[in-house]
Scaffold this active site. Structure first.
Site, PDB file in Angstrom:
ATOM      1  N   HIS A  72       0.838  -1.206   0.000  1.00  0.00           N
ATOM      2  CA  HIS A  72       0.000   0.000   0.000  1.00  0.00           C
ATOM      3  C   HIS A  72       0.869   1.250   0.000  1.00  0.00           C
ATOM      4  CE1 HIS A  72      -4.184  -1.570   1.383  1.00  0.00           C
ATOM      5  NE2 HIS A  72      -3.671  -2.291   0.410  1.00  0.00           N
ATOM      6  N   TYR A 201      -9.216   5.491   7.544  1.00  0.00           N
ATOM      7  CA  TYR A 201      -9.356   5.819   8.967  1.00  0.00           C
ATOM      8  C   TYR A 201     -10.411   6.925   9.073  1.00  0.00           C
ATOM      9  CZ  TYR A 201      -4.997   3.308  10.054  1.00  0.00           C
ATOM     10  OH  TYR A 201      -4.023   2.344  10.223  1.00  0.00           O
ATOM     11  N   PRO A 293      -4.138   0.348  18.820  1.00  0.00           N
ATOM     12  CA  PRO A 293      -3.862  -0.112  17.451  1.00  0.00           C
ATOM     13  C   PRO A 293      -3.973   0.961  16.371  1.00  0.00           C
ATOM     14  CG  PRO A 293      -5.982  -0.953  18.221  1.00  0.00           C
ATOM     15  CD  PRO A 293      -5.352  -0.258  19.382  1.00  0.00           C
ATOM     16  N   LYS A 297       1.165  -0.105  15.125  1.00  0.00           N
ATOM     17  CA  LYS A 297       2.572  -0.172  15.518  1.00  0.00           C
ATOM     18  C   LYS A 297       2.948  -1.402  16.349  1.00  0.00           C
ATOM     19  CE  LYS A 297       4.275   3.481  13.708  1.00  0.00           C
ATOM     20  NZ  LYS A 297       4.196   2.973  12.359  1.00  0.00           N
ATOM     21  N   TYR A 385       3.862   6.782  10.289  1.00  0.00           N
ATOM     22  CA  TYR A 385       3.061   5.602   9.927  1.00  0.00           C
ATOM     23  C   TYR A 385       3.919   4.525   9.262  1.00  0.00           C
ATOM     24  CZ  TYR A 385      -1.068   2.940   8.567  1.00  0.00           C
ATOM     25  OH  TYR A 385      -2.014   1.949   8.446  1.00  0.00           O
TER      26      TYR A 385
HETATM   27  P1  RFL Z   1       1.516 -11.978  21.578  1.00  0.00           P
HETATM   28  O1  RFL Z   1       1.046 -12.030  20.178  1.00  0.00           O
HETATM   29  O2  RFL Z   1       0.561 -11.603  22.642  1.00  0.00           O
HETATM   30  O3  RFL Z   1       2.144 -13.411  21.907  1.00  0.00           O
HETATM   31  C1  RFL Z   1       2.538 -13.783  23.217  1.00  0.00           C
HETATM   32  C2  RFL Z   1       2.482 -15.293  23.327  1.00  0.00           C
HETATM   33  O4  RFL Z   1       2.893 -15.688  24.650  1.00  0.00           O
HETATM   34  C3  RFL Z   1       1.991 -16.674  25.141  1.00  0.00           C
HETATM   35  N1  RFL Z   1       2.023 -16.661  26.615  1.00  0.00           N
HETATM   36  C4  RFL Z   1       2.730 -17.538  27.358  1.00  0.00           C
HETATM   37  N2  RFL Z   1       3.500 -18.561  27.004  1.00  0.00           N
HETATM   38  C5  RFL Z   1       4.087 -19.277  28.016  1.00  0.00           C
HETATM   39  N3  RFL Z   1       3.903 -18.993  29.328  1.00  0.00           N
HETATM   40  C6  RFL Z   1       3.122 -17.987  29.721  1.00  0.00           C
HETATM   41  N4  RFL Z   1       2.939 -17.713  31.009  1.00  0.00           N
HETATM   42  C7  RFL Z   1       2.502 -17.195  28.718  1.00  0.00           C
HETATM   43  N5  RFL Z   1       1.674 -16.125  28.727  1.00  0.00           N
HETATM   44  C8  RFL Z   1       1.406 -15.807  27.461  1.00  0.00           C
HETATM   45  C9  RFL Z   1       0.651 -16.284  24.552  1.00  0.00           C
HETATM   46  O5  RFL Z   1      -0.243 -17.389  24.518  1.00  0.00           O
HETATM   47  C10 RFL Z   1       1.065 -15.827  23.157  1.00  0.00           C
HETATM   48  O6  RFL Z   1       1.054 -16.878  22.218  1.00  0.00           O
HETATM   49  O7  RFL Z   1       2.792 -10.998  21.728  1.00  0.00           O
HETATM   50  P2  RFL Z   1       3.962 -10.698  20.685  1.00  0.00           P
HETATM   51  O8  RFL Z   1       4.531 -11.972  20.131  1.00  0.00           O
HETATM   52  O9  RFL Z   1       4.869  -9.747  21.377  1.00  0.00           O
HETATM   53  O10 RFL Z   1       3.272  -9.982  19.443  1.00  0.00           O
HETATM   54  C11 RFL Z   1       2.699  -8.702  19.580  1.00  0.00           C
HETATM   55  C12 RFL Z   1       1.522  -8.526  18.613  1.00  0.00           C
HETATM   56  O11 RFL Z   1       0.658  -9.633  18.740  1.00  0.00           O
HETATM   57  C13 RFL Z   1       0.753  -7.224  18.847  1.00  0.00           C
HETATM   58  O12 RFL Z   1       1.630  -6.170  19.136  1.00  0.00           O
HETATM   59  C14 RFL Z   1      -0.118  -6.810  17.640  1.00  0.00           C
HETATM   60  O13 RFL Z   1      -1.125  -7.750  17.393  1.00  0.00           O
HETATM   61  C15 RFL Z   1      -0.746  -5.438  17.872  1.00  0.00           C
HETATM   62  N6  RFL Z   1      -1.658  -5.024  16.786  1.00  0.00           N
HETATM   63  C16 RFL Z   1      -1.169  -4.498  15.617  1.00  0.00           C
HETATM   64  N7  RFL Z   1       0.157  -4.351  15.423  1.00  0.00           N
HETATM   65  C17 RFL Z   1       0.655  -3.885  14.239  1.00  0.00           C
HETATM   66  O14 RFL Z   1       1.894  -3.746  14.106  1.00  0.00           O
HETATM   67  N8  RFL Z   1      -0.171  -3.536  13.178  1.00  0.00           N
HETATM   68  C18 RFL Z   1      -1.522  -3.648  13.282  1.00  0.00           C
HETATM   69  O15 RFL Z   1      -2.204  -3.391  12.301  1.00  0.00           O
HETATM   70  C19 RFL Z   1      -2.072  -4.100  14.538  1.00  0.00           C
HETATM   71  N9  RFL Z   1      -3.392  -4.228  14.695  1.00  0.00           N
HETATM   72  C20 RFL Z   1      -3.044  -5.150  16.938  1.00  0.00           C
HETATM   73  C21 RFL Z   1      -3.890  -4.729  15.862  1.00  0.00           C
HETATM   74  C22 RFL Z   1      -3.603  -5.670  18.100  1.00  0.00           C
HETATM   75  C23 RFL Z   1      -4.976  -5.759  18.225  1.00  0.00           C
HETATM   76  N10 RFL Z   1      -5.480  -6.314  19.429  1.00  0.00           N
HETATM   77  C24 RFL Z   1      -6.469  -7.286  19.490  1.00  0.00           C
HETATM   78  C25 RFL Z   1      -4.788  -6.042  20.667  1.00  0.00           C
HETATM   79  C26 RFL Z   1      -5.257  -4.821  15.971  1.00  0.00           C
HETATM   80  C27 RFL Z   1      -5.816  -5.312  17.153  1.00  0.00           C
HETATM   81  C28 RFL Z   1      -7.317  -5.330  17.225  1.00  0.00           C
HETATM   82  C1  PHB Z   2      -5.951  -4.324  10.894  1.00  0.00           C
HETATM   83  O1  PHB Z   2      -6.083  -4.567   9.689  1.00  0.00           O
HETATM   84  O2  PHB Z   2      -6.245  -5.159  11.767  1.00  0.00           O
HETATM   85  C2  PHB Z   2      -5.448  -2.983  11.311  1.00  0.00           C
HETATM   86  C3  PHB Z   2      -4.947  -2.118  10.347  1.00  0.00           C
HETATM   87  C4  PHB Z   2      -4.503  -0.866  10.720  1.00  0.00           C
HETATM   88  C5  PHB Z   2      -4.559  -0.485  12.052  1.00  0.00           C
HETATM   89  C6  PHB Z   2      -5.039  -1.368  13.010  1.00  0.00           C
HETATM   90  C7  PHB Z   2      -5.494  -2.630  12.642  1.00  0.00           C
HETATM   91  O3  PHB Z   2      -4.145   0.748  12.409  1.00  0.00           O
END
Ligand code: RFL
Ligand code: PHB
Length: 399
Positions: A72, A201, A293, A297, A385
């Site tokens: 994109h 957005y 989110p 980031k 971004y």
């Molecule tokens: P995770 O993905 O939470 O993984 C951690 C893992 O550790 C396990 N765990 C354990 N394992 C052993 N012993 C324990 N005691 C444990 N406790 C926990 C868990 O089961 C899990 O498997 O962390 P990690 O790897 O640091 O990854 C981080 C990302 O997942 C997170 O930052 C992103 O998803 C955030 N996020 C977004 N980030 C972006 O860069 N771009 C995006 O577009 C974006 N959109 C989002 C998002 C997060 C969202 N939510 C739901 C918070 C959109 C949403 C809606």
């Molecule tokens: C997503 O596609 O889940 C998404 C994209 C952009 C954002 C947050 C979430 O800023």
């Protein structure tokens, strides 16, 4: 059992670190609380910065991402019913982002790990980390009724916000900063073509909305909702109806609705732990910090933590130097705070806050109006971004 690096958590941080370490010949074991299917079922991030893409390539898992990911060059802001394009490519000298779901990226990493037979313990319960203030840290857990113990040189705490690693750091040595936002994001995933070829957005009087996507046939939409809302109370029809009310005419016309594949509510939070190192235990990703989110980031920050940590560990094993390990926390936190600031700022710019009166709404509109009509303002949004350069601030002695 013994290894060089014990990795707690098989999310993107843990799996990526494991692949990079293995590629450098550094032995590692991953211990994960859930089973693999559960990890893959969490619908989260969708946007990858170039630094994350490069790291996946370095780990040797980028092939499918390059085939299926969508590049994109910009996104739209819809403000006061008017669309403004943020030309990421033009404003940043050619930088872009990639749409590739966290689920897909995690699957690629899991497959690569399984193909190399790298040791991974899923469904580990009662995980405990200890002795990281000595040269022989220890991890203990139970799996299938059996007790396990692992001795290692280092522990990588990649276990997310609710993990055990940060919770095991000595209370006197840790400082936590937190802001909880008075709303959440209700997300819906559907096998319908996205409403627009790029993301939109939306700042609307009814609250924030986001039109995102996973592919040309799969859409991801979000609505700002009060924290009191429950996902069970939102039918698909109610979601689509509310989304329509927050869009402009052309988007409303192009919106294709359909049954949801997944629906969930995520609370929004800014959170940082300082430091990110406790003796021989290092925190990376959501274990150390959370961003709302809005700026996309979270996953990208996790990837840069992993990059810094991997480089430090490689340097340690190749040259016996602890310089990278000693610099890890400060280096990672400098980038973390920049992304935290952007995510917080973009969140407060785009959402309706329940306690804000009409004057704050006017400030918000005036700020958006300024940003969207100023080259400097547009560039500020764009360069944050796509991700600030890794050496940003280094020349000022802060790198
Ligand atoms: P995770 O993905 O939470 O993984 C951690 C893992 O550790 C396990 N765990 C354990 N394992 C052993 N012993 C324990 N005691 C444990 N406790 C926990 C868990 O089961 C899990 O498997 O962390 P990690 O790897 O640091 O990854 C981080 C990302 O997942 C997170 O930052 C992103 O998803 C955030 N996020 C977004 N980030 C972006 O860069 N771009 C995006 O577009 C974006 N959109 C989002 C998002 C997060 C969202 N939510 C739901 C918070 C959109 C949403 C809606
Ligand atoms: C997503 O596609 O889940 C998404 C994209 C952009 C954002 C947050 C979430 O800023």
């Amino acid at each position: 059992m013994r290894t060089q690096v014990a990795i707690i958590g098989a999310g993107p941080s843990g799996l990526l670190l494991g692949q990079l370490l293995a590629s450098a010949g550094i032995a590692n074991v991953i211990i994960e609380r859930q089973n693999g299917e559960h990890v893959l079922s969490r619908i989260r991030a969708g946007i990858l910065e170039q630094v994350c893409i490069d790291l996946l390539d370095e780990a040797g898992v980028g092939a499918r991402m390059h085939r299926e990911g969508l590049v994109h060059q910009g996104f739209d802001l819809l403000v006061g019913g008017e669309r403004h394009r943020i030309d990421l490519h033009g404003l940043t000298g050619g930088k872009t982002v990639m749409v590739y779901g966290q689920t897909e990226l995690t699957r690629d990493l899991m497959d690569a790990r399984a193909a190399q037979n790298l040791p991974t313990f899923y469904e580990a319960s009662e995980v405990q980390v200890s002795d990281f203030d000595t040269a022989q840290p220890r991890v203990r857990w139970r799996c299938g009724g059996q007790a396990h113990e692992l001795r290692c040189d280092f522990i990588a705490g990649c276990d997310g916000f609710h993990g055990v690693c940060r919770a095991s750091a000595p209370r006197g040595a840790i400082r936590e900063y937190e802001k909880v936002y008075p709303f959440g994001w209700l997300g819906l995933l559907a096998d319908t073509p996205p409403v627009h070829h790029e993301l939109i957005y939306v700042n609307s009087p009814r609250g924030f909305a986001l039109c995102s996507q996973r592919s040309t046939t799969r859409s991801r939409y979000y609505l700002q909702v009060p924290l009191t809302e429950r996902v069970e109370d939102w039918t698909d029809e109610a979601f689509w109806q509310e989304l329509r009310l927050r869009l402009d005419g052309p988007a409303r016309e192009h919106l294709v609705t359909g049954p949801s594949i997944e629906k969930s509510i995520a609370p929004l939070r800014s959170f940082v732990t300082e430091p990110m190192r406790f003796g021989r235990m290092f925190l990376a990703g959501d274990a150390a910090h959370i961003v709302p989110p809005t700026g996309a980031k979270g996953l990208n920050l996790a990837a840069t933590d992993v990059k810094y940590l991997f480089n430090a560990l490689r340097e340690y094993y190749a040259e016996g130097s602890e310089a990278g390990l000693d610099a890890y926390s400060e280096r990672a936190l400098a980038r973390v705070w920049r992304a935290e600031r952007f995510s917080w700022w973009f969140t407060q710019l785009m959402h309706r806050f329940p306690d804000d009166g009409p004057i704050v709404e006017k400030f918000q509109r005036a700020e958006l109006d300024y940003l969207l009509h100023s080259e400097a303002g547009l560039r500020t949004i764009a360069e944050n971004y796509v991700g600030l350069p890794l050496d940003f601030g280094a020349h000022a002695g802060r790198g």
